[in-house]
Design a protein around this motif. Structure first.
Motif, PDB file in Angstrom:
ATOM      1  N   ASP A  51     -12.864 -27.825  65.547  1.00  0.00           N
ATOM      2  CA  ASP A  51     -12.431 -28.379  66.833  1.00  0.00           C
ATOM      3  C   ASP A  51     -12.700 -29.872  66.846  1.00  0.00           C
ATOM      4  O   ASP A  51     -13.718 -30.329  66.347  1.00  0.00           O
ATOM      5  N   ASN A  85      -4.695 -22.624  66.157  1.00  0.00           N
ATOM      6  CA  ASN A  85      -4.559 -22.557  67.615  1.00  0.00           C
ATOM      7  C   ASN A  85      -4.626 -23.931  68.292  1.00  0.00           C
ATOM      8  O   ASN A  85      -4.068 -24.108  69.368  1.00  0.00           O
ATOM      9  N   TYR A 132       6.284 -31.036  73.367  1.00  0.00           N
ATOM     10  CA  TYR A 132       5.593 -29.737  73.253  1.00  0.00           C
ATOM     11  C   TYR A 132       6.599 -28.641  72.866  1.00  0.00           C
ATOM     12  O   TYR A 132       6.345 -27.864  71.946  1.00  0.00           O
ATOM     13  N   ALA A 158      -1.265 -19.555  80.344  1.00  0.00           N
ATOM     14  CA  ALA A 158      -2.560 -18.941  80.663  1.00  0.00           C
ATOM     15  C   ALA A 158      -3.434 -20.011  81.300  1.00  0.00           C
ATOM     16  O   ALA A 158      -3.264 -21.201  81.046  1.00  0.00           O
ATOM     17  N   THR A 192      -6.119 -22.297  81.433  1.00  0.00           N
ATOM     18  CA  THR A 192      -7.121 -22.962  80.574  1.00  0.00           C
ATOM     19  C   THR A 192      -7.152 -24.455  80.920  1.00  0.00           C
ATOM     20  O   THR A 192      -6.360 -24.914  81.745  1.00  0.00           O
TER      21      THR A 192
HETATM   22  N1  LIG Z   1      -2.722 -22.395  78.123  1.00  0.00           N
HETATM   23  C1  LIG Z   1      -1.454 -22.068  78.026  1.00  0.00           C
HETATM   24  O1  LIG Z   1      -0.789 -21.863  79.045  1.00  0.00           O
HETATM   25  C2  LIG Z   1      -0.784 -21.902  76.696  1.00  0.00           C
HETATM   26  C3  LIG Z   1       0.406 -21.164  76.638  1.00  0.00           C
HETATM   27  C4  LIG Z   1       1.046 -21.020  75.387  1.00  0.00           C
HETATM   28  C5  LIG Z   1       0.493 -21.582  74.248  1.00  0.00           C
HETATM   29  N2  LIG Z   1      -0.684 -22.283  74.352  1.00  0.00           N
HETATM   30  C6  LIG Z   1      -1.223 -22.865  73.126  1.00  0.00           C
HETATM   31  O2  LIG Z   1      -2.489 -22.277  72.863  1.00  0.00           O
HETATM   32  C7  LIG Z   1      -3.307 -23.210  72.162  1.00  0.00           C
HETATM   33  C8  LIG Z   1      -4.641 -23.377  72.870  1.00  0.00           C
HETATM   34  O3  LIG Z   1      -4.400 -23.881  74.170  1.00  0.00           O
HETATM   35  P1  LIG Z   1      -5.482 -23.803  75.345  1.00  0.00           P
HETATM   36  O4  LIG Z   1      -4.730 -23.521  76.584  1.00  0.00           O
HETATM   37  O5  LIG Z   1      -6.614 -22.947  74.961  1.00  0.00           O
HETATM   38  O6  LIG Z   1      -5.939 -25.344  75.384  1.00  0.00           O
HETATM   39  P2  LIG Z   1      -7.374 -25.979  75.766  1.00  0.00           P
HETATM   40  O7  LIG Z   1      -7.060 -27.398  76.094  1.00  0.00           O
HETATM   41  O8  LIG Z   1      -8.092 -25.132  76.770  1.00  0.00           O
HETATM   42  O9  LIG Z   1      -8.186 -25.892  74.382  1.00  0.00           O
HETATM   43  C9  LIG Z   1      -7.690 -26.532  73.240  1.00  0.00           C
HETATM   44  C10 LIG Z   1      -8.807 -26.692  72.223  1.00  0.00           C
HETATM   45  O10 LIG Z   1      -8.248 -27.353  71.080  1.00  0.00           O
HETATM   46  C11 LIG Z   1      -9.047 -28.483  70.755  1.00  0.00           C
HETATM   47  N3  LIG Z   1      -8.174 -29.509  70.176  1.00  0.00           N
HETATM   48  C12 LIG Z   1      -7.243 -30.264  70.798  1.00  0.00           C
HETATM   49  N4  LIG Z   1      -6.670 -31.108  69.925  1.00  0.00           N
HETATM   50  C13 LIG Z   1      -7.256 -30.881  68.718  1.00  0.00           C
HETATM   51  C14 LIG Z   1      -7.100 -31.444  67.428  1.00  0.00           C
HETATM   52  N5  LIG Z   1      -6.235 -32.450  67.195  1.00  0.00           N
HETATM   53  N6  LIG Z   1      -7.844 -30.950  66.411  1.00  0.00           N
HETATM   54  C15 LIG Z   1      -8.748 -29.961  66.631  1.00  0.00           C
HETATM   55  N7  LIG Z   1      -8.960 -29.410  67.835  1.00  0.00           N
HETATM   56  C16 LIG Z   1      -8.220 -29.868  68.873  1.00  0.00           C
HETATM   57  C17 LIG Z   1      -9.682 -28.926  72.057  1.00  0.00           C
HETATM   58  O11 LIG Z   1     -10.877 -29.685  71.846  1.00  0.00           O
HETATM   59  C18 LIG Z   1      -9.959 -27.574  72.734  1.00  0.00           C
HETATM   60  O12 LIG Z   1     -11.204 -27.031  72.340  1.00  0.00           O
HETATM   61  C19 LIG Z   1      -2.501 -24.507  72.076  1.00  0.00           C
HETATM   62  O13 LIG Z   1      -1.835 -24.583  70.835  1.00  0.00           O
HETATM   63  C20 LIG Z   1      -1.504 -24.346  73.197  1.00  0.00           C
HETATM   64  O14 LIG Z   1      -0.334 -25.102  73.005  1.00  0.00           O
HETATM   65  C21 LIG Z   1      -1.327 -22.449  75.548  1.00  0.00           C
END
Ligand SMILES: NC(=O)c1ccc[n+]([C@@H]2O[C@H](COP(=O)([O-])OP(=O)(O)OC[C@H]3O[C@@H](n4cnc5c(N)ncnc54)[C@H](O)[C@@H]3O)[C@@H](O)[C@H]2O)c1
Length: 240
Positions: free
Chosen positions: A37, A81, A147, A180, A182
């Motif tokens: 991370d 992720n 995105y 979701a 977050t």
């Molecule tokens: N939350 C949603 O609605 C949703 C829906 C579909 C897909 N996603 C995808 O799920 C994944 C996780 O999203 P989330 O909602 O948990 O986000 P979040 O912001 O809650 O967590 C993301 C995590 O990734 C880390 N991160 C960010 N950029 C980084 C990098 N360059 N290198 C290493 N770590 C990095 C952050 O420090 C954090 O711990 C993402 O790829 C997001 O696009 C999220």
């Protein structure tokens, strides 16, 4: 015996949100887990190991793989992720700088992670690579152009990677969740979030546990004959 007993997994972006739920689920299923991370937390449990890594940085990814391998052993499961949303505005207001940042993390980061870990999986003739794409990569989102493009790119990348390792005992798939709750939502404005909520046929957002459960299935022993696919977790939004 638990489904993932004896397996070693890395979850990128595993410090919070969906990634953290995936860490908890894989550990509960018996895997030893390491987190990569950009901003790791002090409390990494139930992961065994964590390392600071920006997945868009080639050298950092190579160093993180060496670090995780030293800590927990060769990696059997990689969950790509880590991701960022970027600003929510139409294409004509979107800066090139923001576009590049989102593509770098959300698409190039998955490529760099796969490029680092797949040779070892191929050599051991076993492995599971799963990327977290998004419903935005299937349907597009007018106020999240970078995105949507990056997440569609992840679906194409998944298919290409899967075909490249299809005879090597390595399965490559991705997951396409809907929204979701977050920290990712902090990058979005309230109207944008409400518009997405209004489009959810189940009348609610997805939970992080529902996404983690799909990941656990895809990297587990019961998913043994599917590769190159996008697994939907969109509460009835997508029908393909
Ligand atoms: N939350 C949603 O609605 C949703 C829906 C579909 C897909 N996603 C995808 O799920 C994944 C996780 O999203 P989330 O909602 O948990 O986000 P979040 O912001 O809650 O967590 C993301 C995590 O990734 C880390 N991160 C960010 N950029 C980084 C990098 N360059 N290198 C290493 N770590 C990095 C952050 O420090 C954090 O711990 C993402 O790829 C997001 O696009 C999220």
């Amino acid at each position: 015996m638990k489904a993932l007993e004896g397996k070693r997994a890395v979850v990128t972006g595993g410090a919070r949100g969906i990634g953290h739920a995936i860490v908890e689920r894989l550990a509960a299923d018996g895997a030893r887990v390491s987190i990569w991370d950009r901003d790791p937390r002090a409390d990494i449990a139930p992961a065994e190991h964590a390392t600071a890594c920006d997945v868009a940085d080639e050298a950092a990814v190579a160093a993180a793989l060496a670090d995780s391998t030293k800590a927990i052993g060769p990696i059997d499961i990689m969950v790509a992720n880590a991701g960022v949303n970027g600003p929510t505005k139409p294409a004509w207001d979107y800066s090139l700088e923001d576009w590049r940042r989102v593509i770098d993390v959300d698409l190039t980061g998955v490529f760099l992670t796969a490029r680092a870990v797949l040779p070892g999986m191929r050599a051991r003739r076993q492995g599971r690579f799963v990327a977290i794409s998004s419903i935005a990569g299937k349907e597009g989102n007018p106020n999240a152009v970078a995105y949507s493009a990056a997440k569609a790119g992840v679906i194409g990348l998944t298919k290409a990677l899967a075909q490249g390792v299809v005879g090597d005992g390595v399965l490559v798939n991705c997951i396409t969740p809907a929204m979701a709750e977050t920290d990712l939502l902090a990058e979005m404005d309230a109207d944008y979030i409400q518009a997405i909520r209004d489009r959810m046929p189940f009348g609610r957002l997805c939970t992080v546990e529902e996404i983690a459960a799909m990941v656990a299935f895809v990297v587990g022993p019961e998913c043994s004959f599917t590769t190159g696919m996008a697994f939907d977790v969109s509460g009835g939004r997508a029908s393909f």
